[in-house]
Motif scaffolding. Structure first.
Motif, mmCIF file in Angstrom:
data_model
loop_
_atom_site.group_PDB
_atom_site.id
_atom_site.type_symbol
_atom_site.label_atom_id
_atom_site.label_comp_id
_atom_site.label_asym_id
_atom_site.label_seq_id
_atom_site.Cartn_x
_atom_site.Cartn_y
_atom_site.Cartn_z
ATOM 1 N N ALA A 258 7.175 119.935 -32.900
ATOM 2 C CA ALA A 258 6.480 118.836 -32.219
ATOM 3 C C ALA A 258 5.108 119.269 -31.729
ATOM 4 C CB ALA A 258 7.326 118.337 -31.045
ATOM 5 N N PHE A 259 4.978 120.521 -31.295
ATOM 6 C CA PHE A 259 3.680 121.008 -30.841
ATOM 7 C C PHE A 259 2.708 121.109 -32.010
ATOM 8 C CE2 PHE A 259 0.691 124.432 -29.669
ATOM 9 C CZ PHE A 259 0.192 123.908 -28.488
ATOM 10 N N ARG A 260 3.171 121.617 -33.141
ATOM 11 C CA ARG A 260 2.283 121.735 -34.308
ATOM 12 C C ARG A 260 1.773 120.366 -34.765
ATOM 13 N NH1 ARG A 260 6.325 125.239 -35.781
ATOM 14 N NH2 ARG A 260 7.153 123.874 -37.416
ATOM 15 N N LYS A 261 2.642 119.356 -34.674
ATOM 16 C CA LYS A 261 2.250 118.024 -35.141
ATOM 17 C C LYS A 261 1.169 117.388 -34.275
ATOM 18 C CE LYS A 261 6.544 116.480 -35.688
ATOM 19 N NZ LYS A 261 7.668 115.576 -36.042
ATOM 20 N N HIS B 160 4.132 111.937 -27.419
ATOM 21 C CA HIS B 160 3.248 110.860 -27.868
ATOM 22 C C HIS B 160 3.460 110.551 -29.349
ATOM 23 C CE1 HIS B 160 0.611 109.523 -24.634
ATOM 24 N NE2 HIS B 160 0.680 110.751 -24.156
ATOM 25 N N PRO B 161 3.535 109.267 -29.700
ATOM 26 C CA PRO B 161 3.639 108.875 -31.110
ATOM 27 C C PRO B 161 2.273 108.971 -31.789
ATOM 28 C CG PRO B 161 3.537 106.925 -29.728
ATOM 29 C CD PRO B 161 3.546 108.108 -28.796
ATOM 30 N N PRO B 162 2.185 108.639 -33.090
ATOM 31 C CA PRO B 162 0.878 108.644 -33.749
ATOM 32 C C PRO B 162 -0.047 107.584 -33.156
ATOM 33 C CG PRO B 162 2.536 107.620 -35.151
ATOM 34 C CD PRO B 162 3.261 108.235 -33.999
ATOM 35 N N PHE B 163 -1.330 107.763 -33.357
ATOM 36 C CA PHE B 163 -2.371 106.794 -33.009
ATOM 37 C C PHE B 163 -2.544 106.582 -31.504
ATOM 38 C CE2 PHE B 163 -0.601 105.232 -37.154
ATOM 39 C CZ PHE B 163 -1.616 105.754 -37.949
ATOM 40 N N LYS C 56 -2.362 114.180 -34.381
ATOM 41 C CA LYS C 56 -2.100 112.974 -33.610
ATOM 42 C C LYS C 56 -3.339 112.604 -32.810
ATOM 43 C CE LYS C 56 2.923 113.079 -33.229
ATOM 44 N NZ LYS C 56 4.065 112.688 -32.375
ATOM 45 N N THR C 57 -3.613 111.321 -32.750
ATOM 46 C CA THR C 57 -4.832 110.801 -32.133
ATOM 47 C C THR C 57 -4.902 111.072 -30.637
ATOM 48 O OG1 THR C 57 -5.038 109.015 -33.743
ATOM 49 C CG2 THR C 57 -6.055 108.642 -31.596
ATOM 50 N N GLN C 58 -6.078 111.465 -30.164
ATOM 51 C CA GLN C 58 -6.401 111.419 -28.749
ATOM 52 C C GLN C 58 -7.090 110.072 -28.479
ATOM 53 O OE1 GLN C 58 -5.436 113.378 -26.418
ATOM 54 N NE2 GLN C 58 -6.661 112.685 -24.708
ATOM 55 N N VAL C 59 -8.289 109.880 -29.000
ATOM 56 C CA VAL C 59 -8.953 108.574 -28.990
ATOM 57 C C VAL C 59 -9.306 108.178 -30.418
ATOM 58 C CG1 VAL C 59 -10.958 107.245 -28.228
ATOM 59 C CG2 VAL C 59 -9.867 108.856 -26.651
ATOM 60 N N VAL D 266 15.372 105.400 -35.087
ATOM 61 C CA VAL D 266 14.131 104.989 -35.755
ATOM 62 C C VAL D 266 12.939 105.258 -34.834
ATOM 63 C CG1 VAL D 266 12.819 103.037 -36.682
ATOM 64 C CG2 VAL D 266 15.235 103.303 -37.252
ATOM 65 N N GLY D 267 13.118 105.030 -33.524
ATOM 66 C CA GLY D 267 12.055 105.351 -32.567
ATOM 67 C C GLY D 267 11.704 106.827 -32.588
ATOM 68 N N ASP D 268 12.734 107.688 -32.645
ATOM 69 C CA ASP D 268 12.487 109.127 -32.755
ATOM 70 C C ASP D 268 11.712 109.458 -34.025
ATOM 71 O OD1 ASP D 268 13.871 109.684 -30.407
ATOM 72 O OD2 ASP D 268 15.772 110.100 -31.439
ATOM 73 N N TYR D 269 12.105 108.835 -35.123
ATOM 74 C CA TYR D 269 11.472 109.105 -36.415
ATOM 75 C C TYR D 269 10.001 108.693 -36.401
ATOM 76 C CZ TYR D 269 10.678 108.857 -41.502
ATOM 77 O OH TYR D 269 10.185 109.009 -42.778
ATOM 78 N N VAL D 270 9.716 107.497 -35.896
ATOM 79 C CA VAL D 270 8.338 107.005 -35.874
ATOM 80 C C VAL D 270 7.500 107.795 -34.875
ATOM 81 C CG1 VAL D 270 6.865 104.997 -35.438
ATOM 82 C CG2 VAL D 270 9.046 104.700 -36.629
ATOM 83 N N ALA D 271 8.061 108.068 -33.704
ATOM 84 C CA ALA D 271 7.303 108.794 -32.684
ATOM 85 C C ALA D 271 6.936 110.199 -33.149
ATOM 86 C CB ALA D 271 8.099 108.874 -31.386
ATOM 87 N N GLY D 272 7.761 110.783 -34.002
ATOM 88 C CA GLY D 272 7.493 112.131 -34.485
ATOM 89 C C GLY D 272 6.467 112.212 -35.593
ATOM 90 N N MET D 273 5.994 111.060 -36.077
ATOM 91 C CA MET D 273 5.024 111.064 -37.178
ATOM 92 C C MET D 273 3.638 111.463 -36.701
ATOM 93 S SD MET D 273 5.945 107.521 -39.177
ATOM 94 C CE MET D 273 7.544 107.242 -39.936
ATOM 95 N N THR D 274 2.899 112.138 -37.559
ATOM 96 C CA THR D 274 1.464 112.314 -37.346
ATOM 97 C C THR D 274 0.751 111.059 -37.831
ATOM 98 O OG1 THR D 274 1.137 113.276 -39.533
ATOM 99 C CG2 THR D 274 1.657 114.802 -37.730
ATOM 100 N N ASP D 275 -0.533 110.930 -37.485
ATOM 101 C CA ASP D 275 -1.313 109.781 -37.982
ATOM 102 C C ASP D 275 -1.254 109.717 -39.509
ATOM 103 O OD1 ASP D 275 -2.006 109.765 -35.306
ATOM 104 O OD2 ASP D 275 -4.153 110.075 -35.642
#
Length: 386
Positions: A45-48, A103-106, A52-55, A360-369
């Motif tokens: 999770a840290f590597r991802k 934090h999820p993507p975006f 992942k977006t800040q702004v 599904v929430g876990d799966y989506v939240a773990g995605m990178t942008d």
């Protein structure tokens, strides 16, 4: 050579530590919080966070902050403050590095979309997701789920913004198994990590906004703290080129904020005179804080960034697309979990259920942008193979 100062009596230390949910022998070469920090840095999770977006979405430019670079910058500020206050630097650093794991993507756009999509099933909270990651989702050890972090790191992670009167469901459920004293203040180390986050994102979002030309240095002259820093930066040389002017300004902003919080925190600690870490936790008010004047200045900076950066039309366009993309991925997978990869599909169960919503929430939240954009194309473009 810089020598680490001795810890103050109200700092968290191995002598007053509460251990881990699953007992482990202590490491011979590391403190419990150095070990926690290392586990956080090594987790997936840290590597991802790198993607992942800040702004700004990652592909918009190589120089803009990501969740990873932001977390590293927070850790640097937090560690310096902890050292100056005589607190445990390693616990402070671990908390700073872990604070955005959920934090999820975006960025906030992705979180807003995921929270809205999951509203019938309890919503989405990135703080609770951080706890899910370090206590459940990371699968690195044979004997338990998660990272088996110390009580102090888990407490600081869920309470870094203060006592939790109405915790998210996962935090409440976990607290039933392993009490984290949700109604008390967090440790001084956790408070330092939280306020370092404010220092970092205000100053560095100003930096990224100037770099992206969403506003100009002249637009900052009226802002408290920032205007003075800009004027001082211009006086530092007869002809400061724009990139150096930006850097000279931002480092002065950071210095002003850190100097203020150290002075105010020292004042509050002297008044409270805590003898133990639990005395900090029992305090009615936070002990690590800005003066009233600096708190007002920070709010003015936040208001400026909200109007001129977070709601800039260029950011709005990307945020709107990100919200739509995140919501569509979640909706498609929740309605039909058979579309999930094998390991996730086995855990999700029946479509439309609470279990499916959570997985599904876990799966989506773990995605990178980047992965989210690719997954959306795979799910919606009929010309692509799954």
């Amino acid at each position: 050579m810089s020598v680490r100062p001795p810890l103050v009596r109200y700092a968290v230390s191995p002598a007053n530590a509460r251990g881990r949910l699953h007992p482990e022998p202590e490491a011979a070469t590391r403190s419990p919080w150095q070990r926690d920090r290392d586990r956080i840095i090594h987790c997936s999770a840290f590597r991802k966070l790198q993607y992942k977006t800040q702004v700004f979405v990652n592909h918009e430019g190589d120089f803009y902050r990501t969740r990873l670079t932001h977390s590293i910058e927070v850790a640097q500020i937090a560690r310096s403050v902890a050292r100056a206050l005589g607190l445990d630097e390693d616990l402070t650093e671990a908390l700073a590095l872990a604070h955005d794991l959920g934090h999820p993507p975006f960025g906030h756009a992705g979180e807003e979309a995921l929270n809205l999509a999951m509203k019938p099933f309890g919503g989405f909270d990135h703080n609770a997701q951080s706890l899910r990651i370090v206590t459940l989702l990371e699968s690195r050890y044979a004997a338990w789920d998660g990272l088996n972090l110390t009580w102090e790191t888990l407490e600081g992670l869920v309470k870094h913004n203060g006592p939790l009167r109405n915790p998210a469901p996962y935090i409440a459920d976990y607290n039933d198994r392993y009490k984290l004293d949700l109604n008390t203040q967090p440790s001084a180390e956790a408070q330092v990590a939280a306020i370092a986050d404010d220092v970092a994102y205000h100053s560095h979002d100003l930096d990224d906004g100037l770099r992206a030309r969403l506003f100009a240095p002249e637009d900052l002259k009226h802002l408290p703290v920032v205007g003075d820093a800009l004027a001082a930066a211009r006086l530092s040389s007869l002809d400061v080129p724009p990139p150096r002017l930006r850097h000279e300004t931002i480092r002065r902003v950071i210095n002003a904020m850190v100097s203020d919080l150290l002075a105010e925190t020292t004042k509050r600690l002297n008044k409270l005179d805590p003898a133990t870490p639990d005395a900090i936790r029992r305090s009615r008010h936070r002990v690590v804080a800005f003066t009233a004047g600096m708190a007002e200045a920070n709010q003015a900076i936040k208001d400026f960034l909200f109007a001129r950066m977070y709601r800039h039309w260029r950011v709005n366009r990307m945020s709107a697309k990100a919200r739509r993309l995140t919501e569509e991925i979640y909706r498609l997978l929740h309605a039909d979990p058979s579309l999930l990869p094998d390991d996730w599909r086995a855990r999700a169960g029946e479509a439309g259920t609470q279990r499916a919503a959570t997985i599904v929430g876990d799966y989506v939240a773990g995605m990178t942008d980047r992965y989210a954009m690719d997954e959306h194309r795979r799910l919606t473009d009929i010309s692509l193979n799954g």
